[in-house]
Design a protein around this motif. Structure first.
Motif, PDB file in Angstrom:
ATOM      1  N   TYR A  19       0.879  -1.183   0.000  1.00  0.00           N
ATOM      2  CA  TYR A  19       0.000   0.000   0.000  1.00  0.00           C
ATOM      3  C   TYR A  19       0.905   1.219   0.000  1.00  0.00           C
ATOM      4  O   TYR A  19       1.682   1.420   0.940  1.00  0.00           O
ATOM      5  CB  TYR A  19      -0.902  -0.007   1.238  1.00  0.00           C
ATOM      6  CG  TYR A  19      -2.037  -1.000   1.141  1.00  0.00           C
ATOM      7  CD1 TYR A  19      -3.236  -0.645   0.527  1.00  0.00           C
ATOM      8  CD2 TYR A  19      -1.902  -2.290   1.646  1.00  0.00           C
ATOM      9  CE1 TYR A  19      -4.278  -1.554   0.426  1.00  0.00           C
ATOM     10  CE2 TYR A  19      -2.939  -3.206   1.538  1.00  0.00           C
ATOM     11  CZ  TYR A  19      -4.129  -2.837   0.932  1.00  0.00           C
ATOM     12  OH  TYR A  19      -5.154  -3.727   0.818  1.00  0.00           O
ATOM     13  N   GLU A 681      -6.732  -1.562  -5.641  1.00  0.00           N
ATOM     14  CA  GLU A 681      -7.983  -1.168  -4.985  1.00  0.00           C
ATOM     15  C   GLU A 681      -8.578   0.079  -5.652  1.00  0.00           C
ATOM     16  O   GLU A 681      -9.798   0.226  -5.731  1.00  0.00           O
ATOM     17  CB  GLU A 681      -7.747  -0.931  -3.494  1.00  0.00           C
ATOM     18  CG  GLU A 681      -7.484  -2.249  -2.755  1.00  0.00           C
ATOM     19  CD  GLU A 681      -7.403  -2.128  -1.240  1.00  0.00           C
ATOM     20  OE1 GLU A 681      -7.292  -3.165  -0.593  1.00  0.00           O
ATOM     21  OE2 GLU A 681      -7.434  -0.981  -0.712  1.00  0.00           O
TER      22      GLU A 681
ATOM     23  N   CYS B 111      -3.324   6.395   0.276  1.00  0.00           N
ATOM     24  CA  CYS B 111      -3.149   4.990  -0.115  1.00  0.00           C
ATOM     25  C   CYS B 111      -3.689   4.095   0.996  1.00  0.00           C
ATOM     26  O   CYS B 111      -3.338   2.932   1.088  1.00  0.00           O
ATOM     27  CB  CYS B 111      -1.685   4.683  -0.414  1.00  0.00           C
ATOM     28  SG  CYS B 111      -0.572   4.969   0.965  1.00  0.00           S
ATOM     29  N   GLU B 112      -4.544   4.682   1.815  1.00  0.00           N
ATOM     30  CA  GLU B 112      -5.110   3.940   2.934  1.00  0.00           C
ATOM     31  C   GLU B 112      -5.894   2.729   2.415  1.00  0.00           C
ATOM     32  O   GLU B 112      -6.708   2.866   1.504  1.00  0.00           O
ATOM     33  CB  GLU B 112      -6.053   4.895   3.670  1.00  0.00           C
ATOM     34  CG  GLU B 112      -6.423   4.485   5.051  1.00  0.00           C
ATOM     35  CD  GLU B 112      -7.391   5.506   5.659  1.00  0.00           C
ATOM     36  OE1 GLU B 112      -7.364   6.695   5.255  1.00  0.00           O
ATOM     37  OE2 GLU B 112      -8.172   5.092   6.520  1.00  0.00           O
ATOM     38  N   PRO B 113      -5.657   1.552   2.998  1.00  0.00           N
ATOM     39  CA  PRO B 113      -6.342   0.360   2.495  1.00  0.00           C
ATOM     40  C   PRO B 113      -7.860   0.530   2.454  1.00  0.00           C
ATOM     41  O   PRO B 113      -8.458   1.117   3.348  1.00  0.00           O
ATOM     42  CB  PRO B 113      -5.948  -0.721   3.509  1.00  0.00           C
ATOM     43  CG  PRO B 113      -4.636  -0.274   4.036  1.00  0.00           C
ATOM     44  CD  PRO B 113      -4.700   1.233   4.069  1.00  0.00           C
ATOM     45  N   GLY B 114      -8.456   0.022   1.384  1.00  0.00           N
ATOM     46  CA  GLY B 114      -9.910  -0.003   1.279  1.00  0.00           C
ATOM     47  C   GLY B 114     -10.525   1.139   0.498  1.00  0.00           C
ATOM     48  O   GLY B 114     -11.718   1.114   0.208  1.00  0.00           O
ATOM     49  N   TYR B 115      -9.732   2.143   0.165  1.00  0.00           N
ATOM     50  CA  TYR B 115     -10.289   3.304  -0.537  1.00  0.00           C
ATOM     51  C   TYR B 115      -9.641   3.550  -1.901  1.00  0.00           C
ATOM     52  O   TYR B 115     -10.144   4.341  -2.693  1.00  0.00           O
ATOM     53  CB  TYR B 115     -10.139   4.571   0.309  1.00  0.00           C
ATOM     54  CG  TYR B 115     -10.831   4.480   1.640  1.00  0.00           C
ATOM     55  CD1 TYR B 115     -12.186   4.796   1.758  1.00  0.00           C
ATOM     56  CD2 TYR B 115     -10.154   4.040   2.772  1.00  0.00           C
ATOM     57  CE1 TYR B 115     -12.829   4.690   2.981  1.00  0.00           C
ATOM     58  CE2 TYR B 115     -10.798   3.932   4.001  1.00  0.00           C
ATOM     59  CZ  TYR B 115     -12.131   4.259   4.098  1.00  0.00           C
ATOM     60  OH  TYR B 115     -12.780   4.149   5.299  1.00  0.00           O
ATOM     61  N   GLY B 116      -8.505   2.905  -2.156  1.00  0.00           N
ATOM     62  CA  GLY B 116      -7.774   3.208  -3.382  1.00  0.00           C
ATOM     63  C   GLY B 116      -7.067   4.550  -3.260  1.00  0.00           C
ATOM     64  O   GLY B 116      -7.138   5.224  -2.225  1.00  0.00           O
ATOM     65  N   THR B 117      -6.399   4.936  -4.318  1.00  0.00           N
ATOM     66  CA  THR B 117      -5.684   6.209  -4.336  1.00  0.00           C
ATOM     67  C   THR B 117      -6.664   7.343  -4.644  1.00  0.00           C
ATOM     68  O   THR B 117      -7.793   7.100  -5.047  1.00  0.00           O
ATOM     69  CB  THR B 117      -4.587   6.170  -5.423  1.00  0.00           C
ATOM     70  OG1 THR B 117      -5.175   5.697  -6.637  1.00  0.00           O
ATOM     71  CG2 THR B 117      -3.472   5.220  -5.029  1.00  0.00           C
ATOM     72  N   CYS B 160     -12.075   7.758  -8.613  1.00  0.00           N
ATOM     73  CA  CYS B 160     -11.373   7.730  -7.329  1.00  0.00           C
ATOM     74  C   CYS B 160     -12.090   8.497  -6.223  1.00  0.00           C
ATOM     75  O   CYS B 160     -11.445   9.043  -5.320  1.00  0.00           O
ATOM     76  CB  CYS B 160      -9.978   8.319  -7.492  1.00  0.00           C
ATOM     77  SG  CYS B 160      -8.973   7.410  -8.646  1.00  0.00           S
TER      78      CYS B 160
END
Lengths: 788, 182
Positions: A19, A681, B111-117, B160
């Motif tokens: 990430y 993601e 870049c927090e997991p679960g949200y995408g960039t 995004c």
């Protein structure tokens, strides 16, 4: 709280799968990244002219007479050329779908070589907006526009047809009579016959099947709507030809120009930099406008820029398809026969229609229906006078999934079976036995995340919310059939790595960065492979400009596969780098390469670990020449099956107003290996804008009387905004594994393939009435509920 | 061509036919017709004449938000405003932001997991950044509903929005930490 993905046990990756921000995130967030319209500002190209092309106001017409004298006299107009000029009459007819982007092809090797239905500039127009008749080069865009208005044309207006079913009827207006006498594209070698797959005997099986269901689904002309409108600048003022553009295929564009204009390859330079969204638009970029812009540059002796307005950028679309499906099964849920027939609205030009209608469904069937004894696929691509249909993110898959997911839901309901169990029981891939591991995990994890067992109602039987609203859940599933062995057609993939004396790296892994994040995947793959030298992503420079004069051949952003393909070759190149580092260390450490090792950037003798030297100290000895290794190789082609992906949706339908609100989307992709988690993601979350848009709000609307498209703009063509999007859970899995260092699979296209059908099945679950043609606007819901 | 003068003192201006626009802290003088025609949009002036290519013109009719700049503290669509109408006003383009601007940083870093960039192709990003600047100037700690309302005039075709919403929240936190709402 959202959770990071769980990597495959013992994968121990340092950088791959991380990430982190995209490598270009700061430049992009600061507005420093330059797209082609920025690079080609007038002040950078002294003497630059602007091109415009005459566009047909009629859905179907031929030019009887053309008079450009008034345009020529307008101050600021430098050149007006028409279809009668030898520069245009000498050009071969072409199409805009030479390749699916996987490989570079010549004129004769075009994927759909049979359908040369486009003139670069001709006298014949077959949709409103068609480029036809005349082009202008002028000192400004406004003057060029005015000059186009001053061209006097007498049109022979021809009858037109918009609906493919009407177009198939005897006596319908013929769009390309030279190609087909009935508007149906004739069979050709790549797509096969009208019945292009006929395994077993579906008719015999339907006659004895215990359960049969059938139904239809209709997909429409959604459009890519990249914000970066088509734009190019050609400088052909000398022997050398230079094209700046937002084509996402530099090498193929060079081949296209070389072949069409009969220029040797070394005299053609094609330059692409960052592109503001691609999504498959323009097929693979063999667009006639590159050529007429070039011809104007040669004629005027000045650089010429051509760019689309937003309206003109409604230039390509998803292939609209009407599908009929029929399934035969045993009472225990074993599917014994499948039949799908499609009629596709090709629009004005053939381009990649057959890819969507035959090529993709064939591949899907081969992998997913391998265990079903009787399968028949039949398809008809039909010319009409609409916007041409072409490649769009998830080409052919979105349309096929619309009927596939429909059949699954219908059959499961008839059998009183959970559709998840039905999928697990029947679908897998040809190289393994059922149940398929990837498919099973994708569905089980998705079901858990959406709350499948708790939220699923008997169709339409759930409670009301806020008096008038009903909720439901649905899903759809699809194979990532392009994974792995399909990529063999790419041929050799070249990579070059320069290891500088200070341990930093220049990575030449050319690809036109359209936003997919594959550049970051490449840098992470490179850092992973070079981590033994102490290389981190921050020490790697990735070249973002693809220039066919100086770059290696670019790897094209199709099949979402660049995310791992180049990293596979990078791993091979790095083996060579390691060998050369050890060779250079040999005289210094006085040891044979086989007796040395490298850890964290230090080279040492295995048996005497104290006897070592840092990479930098080693490379700073002598001539300071960087280590440069360039290699190309084919990608792995072992058969390892394919991964699956699915979308789950929860919706709320207002039974009074017909409005559908999507409350929650779960997007599950088995990636094999996650190369760059934040990027993957972002693809999963981001794809839902396109997927939800084409399901509920996006639609091109025509005036049926004139054939004029009415909403070629961002006000009336409704793309979801931040206010329209629900909570989305992206789930990355590493279940399946392909061949090679990573065994990964592209996912970008697959993130939205299942979105429409998942939402549609959820709507059915909510209201108990099926609506099978998208977009599902409130009036359709009310009509289905019998309220209109 | 336009001339710039930093820190121009406010004096009693002589009646002048010149058009004066303050861009990223510098006043620019433009001569009507020569530099600015009556139909010229502000986006055209900024991009084509002055080279501020951070703002993008995609739809050219107020439908996508890519051309957003800040005028006297408010986010505006520069494709929907005539250049002459900016006379006497103060424009901030993305080029005028500091390198470590908290909004820019937050968009880049998400870049927090679960949200995408917060960005992919990046072509809509400068517009989103400028609207976020304007929003946080007025409302330093917006609710998610307020964020969605403020940014719903923008299209991100890469989609995004979830990452962008996170970036706005993080930018708000950064600003609060800096105690700086410039």
């Amino acid at each position: 709280m959202k959770q990071p993905f769980t990597p495959r046990p013992n994968s121990n990756r340092k950088f791959v799968g991380g990430y982190r921000p995209k490598i270009d995130a700061w430049e992009k967030a600061r507005g420093k990244v330059e797209y082609v319209d920025d690079i080609t500002l007038a002040k950078r190209f002294p003497g630059m002219l602007y091109a415009k092309v005459l566009r047909s106001p009629h859905a179907h017409a031929r030019i009887k007479t053309i008079d450009v004298s008034r345009a020529q006299k307008l101050a600021g107009v430098i050149s007006v050329m028409t279809y009668k000029d030898p520069e245009f009459t000498s050009l071969r007819p072409t199409n805009a779908g030479w390749t699916d982007g996987v490989d570079t092809v010549s004129y004769d090797g075009k994927m759909w070589n049979q359908f040369n239905d486009r003139r670069v500039l001709g006298d014949y127009a077959c949709w409103v907006t068609d480029e036809v008749g005349a082009v202008v080069a002028a000192e400004s865009e406004a003057i060029a526009d005015e000059a186009i208005r001053l061209i006097d044309v007498q049109w022979e207006v021809l009858p037109f047809v918009l609906d493919p079913l009407e177009a198939m009827k005897p006596g319908a207006p013929l769009v390309h009579p030279e190609m087909t006498p009935n508007n149906v594209l004739p069979p050709e070698k790549m797509g096969g016959d009208d019945v292009f797959l006929n395994k077993g005997d579906v008719d015999a099986d339907f006659a004895k099947a215990e359960v049969i269901v059938d139904g239809t689904s209709v997909h429409h002309n959604a459009t890519q709507a990249s914000l970066d409108n088509w734009c190019c600048l050609v400088d052909w003022t000398d022997e050398k030809f230079t094209l700046y553009s937002n084509s996402f295929e530099a090498d193929q564009t060079r081949m296209h120009i070389s072949q069409m204009l009969d220029l040797p390859l070394h005299k053609v330079a094609v330059i692409s930099s960052y592109v503001g969204g691609q999504f498959g638009r323009g097929d693979t970029g063999e667009q006639p406008f590159f050529l007429f812009t070039a011809i104007l540059s040669k004629k005027t002796g000045r650089p010429v820029k051509f760019k689309h307005t937003r309206r003109e950028s409604f230039h390509d679309s998803r292939q609209p398809s009407i599908y009929y499906g029929k399934v035969g099964a045993k009472k225990d849920g074993t599917i014994t026969s499948l039949y799908f027939k499609s009629i596709g609205n090709t629009g004005a030009y053939a381009d990649h229609s057959i890819f969507a209608l035959k090529f993709a469904p064939m591949e899907i069937s081969e992998v997913s229906f391998a265990h079903i004894p009787n399968v028949k696929l039949e398809s008809y691509a039909v010319y009409t006078n609409k916007l041409p249909a072409c490649m769009m993110r998830g080409v052919g898959n979105s349309q096929f999934n619309l009927i596939f997911g429909h059949m699954v839901d219908l059959l499961a309901e008839r059998l009183d079976m959970d559709p998840i169990d039905l999928c697990i029981k029947n679908f897998g891939h040809e190289w393994e036995t059922l149940p398929d591991k990837s498919l099973t995990q994708v569905l089980k994890i998705g079901a858990q995340k959406i709350g499948w067992s708790k939220k699923r109602n008997k169709p339409g039987q759930g409670p009301f919310f806020e008096k008038t609203k009903k909720r439901g859940v649905g899903f759809s599933l699809h194979p990532a059939w392009h994974a792995e062995w399909q990529e063999v057609r790419r041929g050799r993939i070249p990579i070059s790595i320069t290891l500088n004396p200070d341990g930093t790296v220049i990575l030449d892994a050319p690809t036109v960065e359209t936003g997919t994040g594959s550049n970051t995947c490449n840098v992470l793959g490179c850092a992973e492979s070079l981590s033994f030298l102490g290389v981190t992503p921050e020490k790697i420079h990735w070249n973002h400009v693809v220039n066919t004069d100086t770059s290696l051949k670019d790897c094209v952003q199709t099949d979402s596969a660049v995310s791992y393909l180049q990293s596979e070759v990078i791993a091979t190149v790095v083996e060579e780098i390691r060998r050369e580092v050890l060779e250079r260390a040999e005289p210094v450490l006085k040891a044979k390469p086989k007796d040395m090792d490298i850890v964290d950037g230090r080279i040492f003798v295995r048996k005497k670990p104290d006897q070592g030297i840092s990479l930098k100290d080693l490379l700073f000895q002598g001539d300071l020449v960087p280590i440069v290794v360039t290699r190309n190789r084919l990608v792995n082609a072992e058969k390892t099956g394919v991964p699956y992906f699915a979308n789950f949706a929860e919706v709320e339908v207002d039974t009074d107003t017909g409005k559908v609100d999507v409350l929650h989307l779960v997007v599950i992709n088995d990636c094999g290996t996650v190369m760059f988690a934040s990027g993957a993601e972002a693809q999963q979350v981001g794809g839902q804008v396109m997927g939800l848009g084409e399901t509920l709000t996006e639609e091109i609307i025509y005036d049926e009387v004139t054939g004029v498209p009415l909403n070629f703009n961002f006000i009336d063509y409704k793309i979801p905004t931040m206010a329209d999007m629900p909570d989305i859970d992206p789930i990355l899995l590493e279940i399946w594994q392909g061949a090679g260092e990573y065994g990964a699979c592209g996912i970008g296209e697959g993130t939205l393939t299942c979105t429409p059908r998942a939402i549609m099945n959820a709507i059915y679950n909510a209201i108990g009435v099926r609506i099978n043609d998208i977009p599902i606007k409130p009036e359709k819901v009310l009509r289905a509920l019998g309220k209109v | 061509m336009p001339t710039s003068s930093k820190g121009t003192k406010k004096t009693v201006a002589k009646p002048s036919s010149h058009i004066k626009i303050k861009i990223n802290g510098c006043w620019h003088n433009f001569e009507p017709e020569r530099d600015i025609t009556p139909t010229m949009t502000l986006s055209y002036l900024l991009r084509e004449k002055l080279g501020y290519t951070g703002l993008k013109v995609s739809c050219d009719e107020g439908g996508c938000g890519a051309c957003t700049v800040i005028l006297d503290g408010k986010a505006i669509l520069s494709c929907m405003m005539l250049a002459v109408a900016a006379n006497g006003h103060e424009i901030l383009t993305i080029e005028g932001l500091e390198k470590n601007d908290p909004v820019v940083e937050a968009f880049a870093e998400q870049c927090e997991p679960g949200y995408g960039t917060a960005l992919q192709c990046g072509i809509c990003t400068p517009g989103f950044v400028m609207s976020t600047k304007a929003l946080l100037n007025e409302n330093p700690i917006p609710t998610m509903a307020e964020v969605k309302e403020a940014l719903s005039g923008h299209i991100c075709r890469c989609g995004c929005y979830a990452g962008i919403a996170q970036a706005v929240t993080h930018a708000s936190e950064k600003i609060a930490r800096k105690g700086d709402v410039s």
